[in-house]
Design a protein around this motif. Structure first.
Motif, PDB file in Angstrom:
ATOM      1  N   LYS A 158      33.406  46.047  36.957  1.00 51.71           N
ATOM      2  CA  LYS A 158      32.513  44.837  36.339  1.00 51.71           C
ATOM      3  C   LYS A 158      33.179  44.154  35.308  1.00 51.71           C
ATOM      4  CE  LYS A 158      28.950  47.373  33.446  1.00 51.71           C
ATOM      5  NZ  LYS A 158      29.316  46.956  32.160  1.00 51.71           N
ATOM      6  N   GLU A 159      33.922  44.825  34.361  1.00 53.55           N
ATOM      7  CA  GLU A 159      34.616  44.175  33.500  1.00 53.55           C
ATOM      8  C   GLU A 159      35.568  43.313  33.698  1.00 53.55           C
ATOM      9  OE1 GLU A 159      32.260  47.816  31.861  1.00 53.55           O
ATOM     10  OE2 GLU A 159      33.891  47.475  33.475  1.00 53.55           O
ATOM     11  N   ASN A 160      36.094  43.486  34.910  1.00 50.83           N
ATOM     12  CA  ASN A 160      37.154  42.770  35.453  1.00 50.83           C
ATOM     13  C   ASN A 160      36.759  41.507  36.018  1.00 50.83           C
ATOM     14  OD1 ASN A 160      40.028  42.468  35.925  1.00 50.83           O
ATOM     15  ND2 ASN A 160      39.771  42.939  38.030  1.00 50.83           N
ATOM     16  N   PHE A 161      35.511  41.212  35.987  1.00 47.05           N
ATOM     17  CA  PHE A 161      34.862  39.885  36.837  1.00 47.05           C
ATOM     18  C   PHE A 161      34.427  39.025  35.660  1.00 47.05           C
ATOM     19  CE2 PHE A 161      35.183  42.968  39.984  1.00 47.05           C
ATOM     20  CZ  PHE A 161      35.718  42.312  41.052  1.00 47.05           C
ATOM     21  N   VAL A 162      34.463  37.728  35.706  1.00 46.48           N
ATOM     22  CA  VAL A 162      33.716  36.806  34.623  1.00 46.48           C
ATOM     23  C   VAL A 162      32.917  35.552  35.655  1.00 46.48           C
ATOM     24  CG1 VAL A 162      34.945  37.218  32.817  1.00 46.48           C
ATOM     25  CG2 VAL A 162      36.006  35.751  34.318  1.00 46.48           C
ATOM     26  N   LEU A 163      32.344  34.976  34.967  1.00 48.84           N
ATOM     27  CA  LEU A 163      31.532  34.035  35.764  1.00 48.84           C
ATOM     28  C   LEU A 163      31.840  32.530  35.138  1.00 48.84           C
ATOM     29  CD1 LEU A 163      27.969  35.484  36.173  1.00 48.84           C
ATOM     30  CD2 LEU A 163      29.785  35.832  37.518  1.00 48.84           C
ATOM     31  N   ASN A 164      31.989  31.694  36.015  1.00 54.72           N
ATOM     32  CA  ASN A 164      32.043  30.330  35.592  1.00 54.72           C
ATOM     33  C   ASN A 164      30.759  29.544  36.290  1.00 54.72           C
ATOM     34  OD1 ASN A 164      32.330  27.418  35.427  1.00 54.72           O
ATOM     35  ND2 ASN A 164      34.505  27.720  35.960  1.00 54.72           N
ATOM     36  N   LYS A 165      29.767  29.428  34.990  1.00 59.26           N
ATOM     37  CA  LYS A 165      28.378  28.909  35.503  1.00 59.26           C
ATOM     38  C   LYS A 165      28.310  27.405  35.756  1.00 59.26           C
ATOM     39  CE  LYS A 165      25.809  32.268  33.002  1.00 59.26           C
ATOM     40  NZ  LYS A 165      24.618  32.381  31.749  1.00 59.26           N
ATOM     41  N   GLU A 201      30.500  25.842  37.612  1.00 60.75           N
ATOM     42  CA  GLU A 201      30.922  25.701  38.900  1.00 60.75           C
ATOM     43  C   GLU A 201      30.378  26.595  39.796  1.00 60.75           C
ATOM     44  OE1 GLU A 201      35.154  24.857  39.193  1.00 60.75           O
ATOM     45  OE2 GLU A 201      35.025  23.836  37.325  1.00 60.75           O
ATOM     46  N   SER A 202      29.422  27.498  39.461  1.00 62.11           N
ATOM     47  CA  SER A 202      29.177  28.824  40.200  1.00 62.11           C
ATOM     48  C   SER A 202      30.197  29.483  40.959  1.00 62.11           C
ATOM     49  CB  SER A 202      27.928  28.100  41.266  1.00 62.11           C
ATOM     50  OG  SER A 202      27.004  27.422  40.648  1.00 62.11           O
ATOM     51  N   LEU A 203      31.348  30.009  40.009  1.00 56.43           N
ATOM     52  CA  LEU A 203      32.374  30.618  40.583  1.00 56.43           C
ATOM     53  C   LEU A 203      32.436  32.042  39.832  1.00 56.43           C
ATOM     54  CD1 LEU A 203      34.985  27.910  40.468  1.00 56.43           C
ATOM     55  CD2 LEU A 203      33.916  28.851  42.491  1.00 56.43           C
ATOM     56  N   LEU A 204      33.102  32.923  40.559  1.00 57.44           N
ATOM     57  CA  LEU A 204      33.542  34.187  40.006  1.00 57.44           C
ATOM     58  C   LEU A 204      34.864  34.271  40.163  1.00 57.44           C
ATOM     59  CD1 LEU A 204      31.731  37.343  41.111  1.00 57.44           C
ATOM     60  CD2 LEU A 204      34.132  37.047  41.324  1.00 57.44           C
ATOM     61  N   HIS A 205      35.278  34.783  38.965  1.00 55.86           N
ATOM     62  CA  HIS A 205      36.816  35.005  38.771  1.00 55.86           C
ATOM     63  C   HIS A 205      37.138  36.388  38.368  1.00 55.86           C
ATOM     64  CE1 HIS A 205      37.396  30.604  38.119  1.00 55.86           C
ATOM     65  NE2 HIS A 205      36.339  30.490  37.262  1.00 55.86           N
ATOM     66  N   VAL A 206      38.284  36.623  38.871  1.00 53.60           N
ATOM     67  CA  VAL A 206      38.876  38.265  38.615  1.00 53.60           C
ATOM     68  C   VAL A 206      40.145  38.116  38.183  1.00 53.60           C
ATOM     69  CG1 VAL A 206      39.970  38.187  40.757  1.00 53.60           C
ATOM     70  CG2 VAL A 206      39.333  40.476  39.692  1.00 53.60           C
ATOM     71  N   MET A 207      40.432  39.013  37.111  1.00 48.82           N
ATOM     72  CA  MET A 207      41.671  39.140  36.355  1.00 48.82           C
ATOM     73  C   MET A 207      42.879  39.952  36.812  1.00 48.82           C
ATOM     74  SD  MET A 207      39.253  37.945  34.469  1.00 48.82           S
ATOM     75  CE  MET A 207      38.392  39.297  33.499  1.00 48.82           C
ATOM     76  N   VAL A 208      42.498  41.340  36.777  1.00 51.77           N
ATOM     77  CA  VAL A 208      43.475  42.481  36.924  1.00 51.77           C
ATOM     78  C   VAL A 208      43.565  42.607  38.421  1.00 51.77           C
ATOM     79  CG1 VAL A 208      44.126  44.567  36.900  1.00 51.77           C
ATOM     80  CG2 VAL A 208      43.180  43.332  34.671  1.00 51.77           C
ATOM     81  N   THR A 209      44.815  42.536  38.952  1.00 54.49           N
ATOM     82  CA  THR A 209      45.215  42.662  40.512  1.00 54.49           C
ATOM     83  C   THR A 209      46.209  43.566  40.699  1.00 54.49           C
ATOM     84  OG1 THR A 209      46.559  40.660  40.541  1.00 54.49           O
ATOM     85  CG2 THR A 209      44.336  40.370  41.156  1.00 54.49           C
ATOM     86  N   GLU A 210      46.542  44.110  41.641  1.00 52.91           N
ATOM     87  CA  GLU A 210      47.745  45.009  42.034  1.00 52.91           C
ATOM     88  C   GLU A 210      48.908  44.255  42.479  1.00 52.91           C
ATOM     89  OE1 GLU A 210      47.610  49.024  44.120  1.00 52.91           O
ATOM     90  OE2 GLU A 210      47.549  47.435  45.811  1.00 52.91           O
ATOM     91  N   ASN A 211      50.153  44.811  42.159  1.00 53.73           N
ATOM     92  CA  ASN A 211      51.236  44.186  42.616  1.00 53.73           C
ATOM     93  C   ASN A 211      52.139  45.310  43.144  1.00 53.73           C
ATOM     94  OD1 ASN A 211      52.960  44.568  40.131  1.00 53.73           O
ATOM     95  ND2 ASN A 211      51.553  43.132  39.189  1.00 53.73           N
ATOM     96  N   GLU A 262      47.266  39.201  28.783  1.00 52.28           N
ATOM     97  CA  GLU A 262      46.429  38.532  27.951  1.00 52.28           C
ATOM     98  C   GLU A 262      45.911  37.452  28.724  1.00 52.28           C
ATOM     99  OE1 GLU A 262      45.864  35.809  23.839  1.00 52.28           O
ATOM    100  OE2 GLU A 262      47.862  37.243  24.342  1.00 52.28           O
ATOM    101  N   TYR A 263      44.378  37.117  28.594  1.00 53.59           N
ATOM    102  CA  TYR A 263      43.804  36.336  29.814  1.00 53.59           C
ATOM    103  C   TYR A 263      42.759  35.414  28.654  1.00 53.59           C
ATOM    104  CZ  TYR A 263      45.180  39.002  33.881  1.00 53.59           C
ATOM    105  OH  TYR A 263      45.778  39.638  34.590  1.00 53.59           O
ATOM    106  N   ASP A 264      42.773  34.103  28.968  1.00 56.52           N
ATOM    107  CA  ASP A 264      41.802  33.200  27.866  1.00 56.52           C
ATOM    108  C   ASP A 264      40.571  33.161  28.941  1.00 56.52           C
ATOM    109  OD1 ASP A 264      40.533  31.407  26.548  1.00 56.52           O
ATOM    110  OD2 ASP A 264      41.780  29.716  27.267  1.00 56.52           O
ATOM    111  N   LEU A 265      39.236  33.400  28.256  1.00 57.77           N
ATOM    112  CA  LEU A 265      38.094  33.533  28.836  1.00 57.77           C
ATOM    113  C   LEU A 265      37.254  32.100  28.244  1.00 57.77           C
ATOM    114  CD1 LEU A 265      37.085  37.214  29.178  1.00 57.77           C
ATOM    115  CD2 LEU A 265      38.529  35.656  30.843  1.00 57.77           C
ATOM    116  N   THR A 266      37.686  31.178  27.645  1.00 62.01           N
ATOM    117  CA  THR A 266      37.052  30.446  27.103  1.00 62.01           C
ATOM    118  C   THR A 266      36.081  29.699  27.879  1.00 62.01           C
ATOM    119  OG1 THR A 266      38.582  29.673  25.536  1.00 62.01           O
ATOM    120  CG2 THR A 266      36.935  28.053  25.910  1.00 62.01           C
TER     121      THR A 266
END
Length: 326
Positions: free
Chosen positions: A112-119, A121-131, A70-74
């Motif tokens: 594309k659903e795994n990426f979100v934008l922080n407008k 700060e003009s940053l791009l975030h990613v959630m799901v990564t391999e381990n 679970e991730y918070d995208l507020t």
């Protein structure tokens, strides 16, 4: 409304307002021990500590045979928010995608659903990564994955199956089309892509600075001219108007003598002020035409002088205004 999409072949992404969930069957992991799954995730996130690109899960739980992250995208926005942005504002996010792809030690879910934008700060975030215990199935290499995400953000498309048509693009300018063709068809490595996007970004920034300087210069020139015209208007309003002498003036020669004195003073003031304005404008024109161009603007001081003596204030101002506009 909850949005669901398939992820990592057997997993699912669910987006419910500000909550993002990645769910995957326990059988898709290399272990069935939740403790090992959590430990592997924590170890992976330690590798990216301090990198704002990666968002950490708020909670990892086990529900009905599935592991749920679970991730918070507020205050964050979906990747599709890029579609509504101006082209030059997208370049920063494109660079983030390329730089993320260049990190060979980190494998992310290129969807594309795994990426979100922080407008903010003009940053791009990613959630799901391999381990170590959760492998990701990738159908495309990183270069092609980045190319497709960029094309999706520039067009109305949600999937890329080949070269897009011009009508698919949200902005159909030559600049955007040329950029897309270069990215999708010509660049053969992530390094080339990073260099190309950086060059385009720098060109856009230089154009913005040049445009801003032009606007500031035009504003300064307008302010300077407004002050000059206001001063001239005030000076002309103080000068007595030349009227035809009435019978009363003819009977009183002393009053006529005074009027001649005022007219003489008016002529001197008008000529001096008009000469000052013309010389100032001529100096500015000479500076602007150092490349060899010669200004064709001319002002007939005799006519301006005559208009001033006749009390035609508007005529004098109109003559000087025409000098500025030509």
């Amino acid at each position: 409304m909850v949005i669901r999409t398939i992820a990592n072949r057997v997993g699912t992404i669910e987006i419910d307002q500000n909550a993002f969930y990645f769910l995957q069957p326990l059988s898709a992991f290399k272990t069935e021990e939740m403790e090992q799954i959590e430990r592997a995730y924590e170890k992976q996130m330690q590798l990216v500590t301090g990198d704002p690109t990666f968002l950490s899960a708020q909670e990892i739980s086990f529900q009905s045979g599935q592991v749920r992250f679970e991730y918070d995208l507020t205050d964050l926005h979906s990747f599709n928010a890029l579609k509504a942005m101006e082209f030059e504002d997208k370049l920063t996010y494109y660079l983030s995608l390329v730089q993320l792809a260049l990190q060979s030690e980190i494998n992310v879910l290129w969807q594309k659903e795994n990426f979100v934008l922080n407008k903010e700060e003009s940053l791009l975030h990613v959630m799901v990564t391999e381990n170590d215990v959760m492998p990701l199935s990738q159908e495309k290499d990183r270069l092609m994955a980045v190319k497709e995400l960029i094309i999706i953000s520039l067009t109305r498309l949600n999937q890329v199956y080949g070269r897009p048509r011009r009508t698919d693009f949200l902005e159909q300018s030559d600049e955007v089309i040329r950029f897309a063709e270069t990215i999708y068809l010509r660049l053969q490595s992530l390094e080339e892509m990073e260099s190309y996007i950086s060059d385009v970004f720098n060109q856009v920034e230089e154009q913005k600075k040049a445009k801003q300087q032009e606007l500031e210069l035009a504003k300064q020139n307008q302010t300077k001219w407004s002050v000059t015209m206001a001063s001239l208007r005030e000076s002309l309003q103080r000068l007595p108007a030349f009227n035809r002498r009435t019978k009363e003036n003819l009977i009183k020669p002393a009053a006529g003598g005074n009027k001649k004195l005022f007219v003489g003073v008016a002529a001197v003031l008008l000529a001096a002020f008009g000469l000052n304005v013309v010389l100032t404008q001529a100096t500015e024109n000479a500076q602007e035409t150092e490349s060899g161009e010669v200004s064709g603007v001319e002002l007939n001081l005799t006519d301006v002088y005559r208009e001033g003596l006749l009390g035609n204030t508007d005529g004098v101002l109109e003559s000087l205004e025409s000098l500025r506009l030509q």
